[in-house]
Design a protein around this motif. Structure first.
Motif, PDB file in Angstrom:
ATOM      1  N   VAL A 140       0.844  -1.197   0.000  1.00 38.42           N
ATOM      2  CA  VAL A 140       0.000   0.000   0.000  1.00 38.42           C
ATOM      3  C   VAL A 140       0.881   1.250   0.000  1.00 38.42           C
ATOM      4  O   VAL A 140       0.581   2.239  -0.675  1.00 38.42           O
ATOM      5  CB  VAL A 140      -0.965   0.003   1.203  1.00 38.42           C
ATOM      6  N   LEU A 142       3.798   1.456  -1.386  1.00 40.18           N
ATOM      7  CA  LEU A 142       4.273   1.571  -2.767  1.00 40.18           C
ATOM      8  C   LEU A 142       3.213   2.212  -3.650  1.00 40.18           C
ATOM      9  O   LEU A 142       3.512   3.056  -4.501  1.00 40.18           O
ATOM     10  CB  LEU A 142       4.650   0.187  -3.311  1.00 40.18           C
ATOM     11  N   LEU A 221      10.430  -7.522  -2.152  1.00 39.25           N
ATOM     12  CA  LEU A 221      10.912  -8.741  -2.800  1.00 39.25           C
ATOM     13  C   LEU A 221      11.619  -9.649  -1.797  1.00 39.25           C
ATOM     14  O   LEU A 221      11.518 -10.876  -1.873  1.00 39.25           O
ATOM     15  CB  LEU A 221      11.853  -8.390  -3.959  1.00 39.25           C
TER      16      LEU A 221
END
Ligand code: HEM
Lengths: 271, 282
Positions: A140, A142, A221
Motif C-alpha cells: 500500500v 508503494l 521482494l
C-alpha cells in the motif's frame, strides 16, 4: 590426485577452472553467487499461475520508468524559463526523444494500472493473510508513493494543464487540517507556484520518491522470497491446504464460525 | 495441531502457524524451481508490458503528428503538450492525470463548503487506512473468495465505485472560457452591470473563475466555492476583493482558491469592480 589424467581431460579441467574462476572469486568474497543460485532455484508452489506474474510485470514497468527517466533527465531543464522549451526539444528534435518521453508518460499509467491489478490479485488470493501482512502494508505504501510520482511528474512539462492542475492539487493539500497549510507551503516552496516549486517537484520526483520506492521494492521482494508466494486458493493441490474437497471437512476446518464443531466430526452431526 | 494442549480449540495463531508450516513443507516436497518455470511466465509478461508501453508511445506520437507537425495537436491519446504555462492565464481547465479522476470527482460530491474537507482529506484518508488495515481486521484463514462473502462484496463495491468516480471525473463538463464568454452579454443585461464593470465580467469569464464558481447558472461549483451571482450585495469592498484575489488564503485562512496576483493590478481592479457591481438579478 594420484591417478594420471589424459591430456584431453586435463585440458577440459583447465577450461572449466577458467570459467569458474571469476564466479568462485566473487563467491568467495561476497557469497553473491550462492544468493543468486538460491533465488533462481528456490522452490515455488507447483500451481502458480499467470495472475502471479503481475508483480514482476509491475517491477518491469517501474524499471522502464527508471531508465527512461534517467535519459529524460539528461535533456530536461527544471527552470520555468527552460522547462517547456526543453520538453518541446525532447519531443520534436532529440533523436528518439519522443519515444523516450512517450514511454515515460504512458509507462506511468501502465505502472499504476499494474499496481492496482497486482493488488487485486493479492486480494483475490487472500495472499495478504498470515504471515504476509507486512508485505501488504509495504504494497500500500508503494501504491501511494507511485501516485505521488504521478502527481510530482505532472507539473514538469510546465504547460497549461500541468501548471493549473498542480495549482489546484497543491491547494487541495492545503485544506487538510493542521498539516495542510504547511504541506501546501512546502510543496510550493513559497506563497505562490514559481520556479522554486518546479525544482522542488523535480527533486521529489527524481530523487526522494523513487529512492523510497526502490528501497520498499527491495524489502517487498525480500519478503516475497523469504515467505514464498501463495498457491491459488481454489487449487486442488494448493500448498498448505489441509482441506479435503468434502463439505463436511470444510466446515470442520472453521470451528466456531456458525456453530462449534469439533475437528473431525461431520458437520451438522451435533444437533 | 494440538500446539495448545489442554484446550478444546487451538488458538487462531497456532492454526495460522501450522498452516504456514504445512505450506513450507508442501512447497519443499511438491514445488517446482522458480527457474525456469515461473521465470518463463514472468519474462513473457514483462515483454508484453514493454511492448504495450512502446505501442502507446507510438500511437501518441503518430496520431498527433498529422496534419501539421505540432505537439499541441490533439491525437488519439491527447496532445504531446499544451500551451506554455501562463500564470496570468486567460483560460485554464484544471485536470489531473486520469488516475486522480476519482479524487477529483469526490470533490464535486462534497462541494458544500463545510464538507470540502471530507472530499479532499476525510474520505481518502479513511479509505487508505481501511486498505492498509485489511490483513489486520480480516483475520480468518479462509482464502477462497466464495467463502469470504464480506470480502467479495466489499471488493466489488470498491471496484464499482472507483470505476464510476473515474468515469464521472473523465466526462465531467468543464466550463470552457470560449463557452462562458458567450454568456457575458446575458450577465450584463440580467444584472444591469454598469459599463465600468463590463471588462471585469469578460475577465471573469476567461480567467478560469467559473471552474469553481457559478454565476447566474454558468460554470461548475467545485471545492466549496460560493455562487457569485450576488456577491456585490455583501459590500465587501473593492480593496477587500483585490486583496482576496491576490492571496485568498491570507484573507480567508485555509482557502483552496488559487492566487491571482499575477493577473496584475489593473485587471484585478477590473475584476473587483465587476464583483462589487454584481447585485444579483435586477
Ligand atoms: C512497485 C510496486 C510493486 C512491485 C514491483 C511488486 C512486486 C511483487 C512481486 C514481484 C511479487 C511476487 C508475486 C507476484 O508477482 O504476484 C509480489 C508479491 C506480493 N505483493 Fe507486490 N509489488 C508491488 C506493489 C504491491 C501492492 C500495491 C500490494 C498490495 C497492497 C502488494 C502486495 C503484495 C503481496 C501481499 C505479495 C505476496 C503475494 C503472495 O504471496 O502470493 N504489492 N509483489
Amino acid at each position: 590426485m594420484a591417478r594420471q589424467l589424459s591430456r584431453a581431460q586435463v585440458r577440459k579441467q583447465r577450461m572449466q577452472d577458467a570459467v569458474n574462476f571469476p564466479l568462485d572469486w566473487l563467491e568467495e568474497r561476497s557469497g553473491l553467487v550462492g544468493g543468486v543460485r538460491y533465488f533462481l532455484f528456490r522452490k515455488v508452489p507447483g500451481d502458480t499461475n499467470w495472475m502471479q506474474t503481475l508483480g514482476s510485470a509491475t517491477l518491469t514497468a517501474f524499471l522502464v520508468q527508471a531508465i527512461t527517466g534517467v535519459i529524460l533527465a539528461m535533456y530536461y531543464k527544471p527552470t520555468p524559463n527552460d522547462a517547456y522549451a526543453s520538453i518541446q526539444n525532447i519531443t520534436d528534435h532529440v533523436t528518439m526523444g519522443w519515444l523516450v518521453r512517450g514511454m515515460h508518460k504512458w509507462g506511468a499509467s501502465v505502472f499504476i494500472i499494474l499496481m492496482f491489478l497486482h493488488m487485486g490479485r493479492v486480494f483475490l488470493f487472500g495472499a495478504y493473510k498470515y504471515p504476509r501482512e507486512l508485505n501488504w502494508v509495504i504494497g500500500v505504501l508503494l501504491l501511494t508513493m507511485g501516485m505521488m510520482e504521478g502527481f510530482t511528474g505532472y507539473l514538469l512539462p510546465w504547460d497549461q494543464t500541468a501548471y493549473w492542475a498542480s495549482v489546484v492539487g497543491i491547494n487541495l493539500n492545503g485544506t487538510a487540517p493542521f498539516l495542510g497549510p504547511w504541506l501546501a507551503q512546502f510543496l510550493r516552496s513559497g506563497q505562490e507556484i514559481s520556479g522554486d516549486t518546479l525544482t522542488r517537484f523535480y527533486s521529489l520526483h527524481m530523487l526522494l520518491v523513487p529512492g523510497g520506492i526502490m528501497a520498499l521494492i527491495g524489502l517487498h521482494l525480500y519478503l516475497v522470497i523469504r515467505l514464498g508466494v501463495t498457491s491459488p486458493p481454489w487449487s486442488k493441490e494448493a500448498a498448505g491446504s489441509e482441506l479435503v474437497e468434502e463439505p463436511a471437512a470444510a466446515t470442520a476446518a472453521r470451528p466456531g464460525l456458525t456453530r462449534p464443531v469439533a475437528r473431525g466430526t461431520a458437520a451438522g452431526g451435533s444437533e | 495441531m494440538a500446539a495448545h494442549a489442554g484446550s478444546e480449540k487451538p488458538r487462531p495463531i497456532d492454526e495460522r502457524r501450522a498452516g504456514f508450516a504445512r505450506y513450507k513443507q508442501d512447497v519443499k516436497e511438491r514445488g517446482k524451481p522458480f527457474y525456469p518455470y515461473a521465470m518463463f511466465h514472468d519474462t513473457v509478461m514483462s515483454l508484453v508490458v514493454v511492448s504495450v508501453i512502446v505501442a502507446l508511445a507510438c500511437i501518441w506520437k503518430w496520431t498527433s503528428w498529422a496534419p501539421h507537425h505540432d505537439g499541441t495537436h490533439q491525437g488519439l491519446l491527447g496532445p504531446e503538450y499544451t500551451a506554455r504555462a501562463d500564470p496570468g492565464t486567460d483560460n485554464f481547465v484544471p485536470r489531473p492525470d486520469w488516475y486522480f479522476y476519482f479524487l477529483f470527482y469526490l470533490l464535486r460530491i462534497f462541494k458544500w463548503p463545510e464538507s470540502v474537507f471530507l472530499g479532499t482529506v476525510g474520505v481518502p484518508t479513511i479509505a487508505l487506512l481501511l486498505l492498509i488495515g485489511v490483513p489486520f481486521y480480516d483475520l480468518r484463514r479462509e482464502r477462497r473468495l466464495l467463502r469470504r462473502p464480506l470480502a467479495a462484496v466489499g471488493a466489488v463495491l470498491v471496484v464499482l465505485s472507483m470505476a464510476v468516480l473515474t468515469w464521472k471525473g473523465a466526462t465531467a463538463s468543464e466550463a470552457l472560457a470560449s463557452e462562458v464568454i458567450a454568456d457575458v452579454p446575458h450577465w450584463i443585461s440580467q444584472e444591469k452591470l454598469p459599463p465600468q464593470a463590463q471588462p471585469g465580467a469578460k475577465l471573469f469569464a476567461v480567467a478560469g473563475c467559473t471552474a469553481c464558481h457559478t454565476y447566474l447558472g454558468t460554470g461548475s461549483s467545485n471545492l466549496g466555492a460560493p455562487d457569485l451571482t450576488a456577491i456585490g450585495t455583501r459590500n465587501l469592498g473593492i480593496q477587500f476583493q483585490i486583496n482576496h484575489l491576490k492571496c485568498p488564503s491570507c484573507v480567508n485562512p485555509g482557502s483552496p482558491m488559487p492566487k491571482f496576483a499575477s493577473l496584475g493590478d489593473k485587471r484585478l481592479k477590473q475584476l473587483a469592480t465587476f464583483l462589487e457591481a454584481s447585485k444579483g438579478k435586477q
